[in-house]
Design an enzyme around this catalytic site. Structure first.
Site, PDB file in Angstrom:
ATOM      1  N   ASP A  77       1.836   4.838   0.800  1.00 11.65           N
ATOM      2  CA  ASP A  77       1.866   5.062  -0.534  1.00 11.65           C
ATOM      3  C   ASP A  77       0.627   5.410  -1.298  1.00 11.65           C
ATOM      4  OD1 ASP A  77       3.907   3.182  -2.854  1.00 11.65           O
ATOM      5  OD2 ASP A  77       2.122   3.727  -3.449  1.00 11.65           O
TER       6      ASP A  77
ATOM      7  N   ARG B 199      -1.355  -1.186 -18.951  1.00 13.01           N
ATOM      8  CA  ARG B 199      -1.804  -0.882 -17.760  1.00 13.01           C
ATOM      9  C   ARG B 199      -3.196  -0.443 -17.604  1.00 13.01           C
ATOM     10  NH1 ARG B 199       2.658   1.434 -14.494  1.00 13.01           N
ATOM     11  NH2 ARG B 199       4.603   0.421 -15.140  1.00 13.01           N
TER      12      ARG B 199
HETATM   13  C1  LIG Z   1       9.507   2.109  -7.559  1.00 14.15           C
HETATM   14  S1  LIG Z   1       8.366   2.140  -6.101  1.00 14.15           S
HETATM   15  C2  LIG Z   1       9.770   2.420  -4.631  1.00 14.15           C
HETATM   16  C3  LIG Z   1       9.278   1.467  -3.831  1.00 14.15           C
HETATM   17  C4  LIG Z   1      10.414   1.422  -2.583  1.00 14.15           C
HETATM   18  N1  LIG Z   1      10.557   2.865  -2.068  1.00 14.15           N
HETATM   19  C5  LIG Z   1      12.055   1.215  -3.104  1.00 14.15           C
HETATM   20  O1  LIG Z   1      12.649   2.050  -3.345  1.00 14.15           O
HETATM   21  O2  LIG Z   1      11.983  -0.256  -3.303  1.00 14.15           O
HETATM   22  C6  LIG Z   1       7.641   3.559  -6.240  1.00 14.15           C
HETATM   23  C7  LIG Z   1       6.369   3.815  -5.334  1.00 14.15           C
HETATM   24  O3  LIG Z   1       5.999   5.188  -5.315  1.00 14.15           O
HETATM   25  C8  LIG Z   1       4.617   5.352  -5.069  1.00 14.15           C
HETATM   26  N2  LIG Z   1       4.277   6.601  -5.722  1.00 14.15           N
HETATM   27  C9  LIG Z   1       4.222   7.424  -6.692  1.00 14.15           C
HETATM   28  N3  LIG Z   1       3.764   8.576  -6.672  1.00 14.15           N
HETATM   29  C10 LIG Z   1       3.498   8.645  -5.329  1.00 14.15           C
HETATM   30  C11 LIG Z   1       2.945   9.843  -4.660  1.00 14.15           C
HETATM   31  N4  LIG Z   1       2.967  11.159  -4.955  1.00 14.15           N
HETATM   32  N5  LIG Z   1       2.713   9.710  -3.325  1.00 14.15           N
HETATM   33  C12 LIG Z   1       3.294   8.557  -2.526  1.00 14.15           C
HETATM   34  N6  LIG Z   1       3.542   7.541  -3.448  1.00 14.15           N
HETATM   35  C13 LIG Z   1       3.729   7.609  -4.557  1.00 14.15           C
HETATM   36  C14 LIG Z   1       4.295   4.176  -6.086  1.00 14.15           C
HETATM   37  O4  LIG Z   1       2.756   3.948  -6.023  1.00 14.15           O
HETATM   38  C15 LIG Z   1       5.152   3.358  -6.063  1.00 14.15           C
HETATM   39  O5  LIG Z   1       4.741   2.469  -5.176  1.00 14.15           O
END
Ligand SMILES: C[S@@+](CC[C@H](N)C(=O)[O-])C[C@H]1O[C@@H](n2cnc3c(N)ncnc32)[C@H](O)[C@@H]1O
Length: 272
Positions: free
Chosen positions: A137, A32
């Site tokens: 995000d 990564r």
């Molecule tokens: C697995 S994806 C989930 C996407 C969508 N909610 C779904 O369920 O399909 C997780 C997302 O959380 C975001 N993320 C992680 N930590 C975060 C934070 N502290 N604040 C906002 N977003 C965050 C990541 O960048 C990523 O795009």
């Protein structure tokens, strides 16, 4: 990579995003962070950790954190929350003045499939004009992609019914672009769930799916409490299939028979 380097990087990511990287995830750091290391002419993860420890590396720290997020998403993920949304939206719309827009938050929205799925549900109910969806995000790159609203063949084949694809997307070569009408219903911003969420305002519906799984229990509690503060008393919260409020907060109650759907517990009820 030395244990010390892993610890520096894991601590930084946890502080900035809440994401807990266990030592079982050490293997993913090389892949990564490879691009970032090349860009910054750093020979290895130990050199990267040393640079991160030095002051004045805000940009690099943000890029490292972003590179270690997991951005998997797809349209109408898990089906059920969107079935529930289909039932609750008309009820919420009827409960608000006709001129008032329903506000929906898609927190940790990744590349936007969740936010656009919500918009498609509202459109199918004739409620498109009543809805305003905000996707946020931590990652600038996924927010850029969400705003662009362009998806590969593989991405539109994951969860999106073909009638919805034909209705709401236009083909551009091997890719599919979201229609201007749907795009206009959704706004995307970078935003950290650990930050002050008050500037976002209040929401009738909050989706916060498949992100709490990356946090430790105190962080989950803190985020759930901040979301409870942003949700209308008759609103709903949707969590991911592997997530729950149980044992974390009393600000939300489960809804019988509805997995992953939670109702806010009013302060009055809490006091009583
Ligand atoms: C697995 S994806 C989930 C996407 C969508 N909610 C779904 O369920 O399909 C997780 C997302 O959380 C975001 N993320 C992680 N930590 C975060 C934070 N502290 N604040 C906002 N977003 C965050 C990541 O960048 C990523 O795009």
């Amino acid at each position: 990579m030395s244990t010390a380097a892993f610890e520096v990087i894991a601590a930084l990511v946890r502080l900035r995003s809440g994401i807990v990287l266990g030592t079982d995830k050490a293997y993913m750091l090389d892949t990564r962070l490879g691009g970032l290391m090349r860009e910054n002419r750093l020979a290895n993860l130990d050199a990267l950790a040393a640079k991160l420890r030095a002051p004045g590396n805000e940009h690099l720290a943000a890029a490292v954190t972003e590179a270690l997020t997991t951005n998997e998403s797809f349209f109408f993920r898990d089906g059920k929350p969107f079935d529930h949304l289909r039932r609750i939206l008309p009820r919420l719309a009827a409960a608000r003045p006709a001129m008032q827009r329903l506000r929906v938050l898609s927190a940790a929205c990744s590349t936007g499939q969740e936010a656009y799925s919500i918009a498609m549900v509202a459109d199918s109910l004739g409620l498109g004009a009543r809805l305003e969806v905000l996707g946020t995000d931590l990652s600038q790159e996924v927010v850029r992609r969400a705003r662009e609203g362009v998806y590969s063949q593989f991405e539109v084949q994951r969860g999106l019914p073909v009638q919805m694809l034909v209705k709401h997307f236009r083909q551009e070569g091997s890719q599919w672009r979201i229609s201007p009408a749907l795009r206009a219903m959704v706004r995307f911003e970078t935003g950290n769930l650990l930050a002050d969420l008050r500037p976002l305002g209040s929401f009738d519906i909050i989706f916060c799916r498949n992100v709490l799984i990356y946090f430790d229990a105190p962080t989950k509690t803190r985020v759930l409490s901040a979301l409870a503060d942003r949700l209308m008393p008759d609103g709903v919260l949707y969590l991911g299939g592997a997530e729950t409020v149980l044992g974390l907060t009393d600000r939300f109650a489960t809804i019988e028979g509805e997995r992953g759907v939670y109702a806010p517990v009013t302060r009055l009820a809490l006091a009583g």
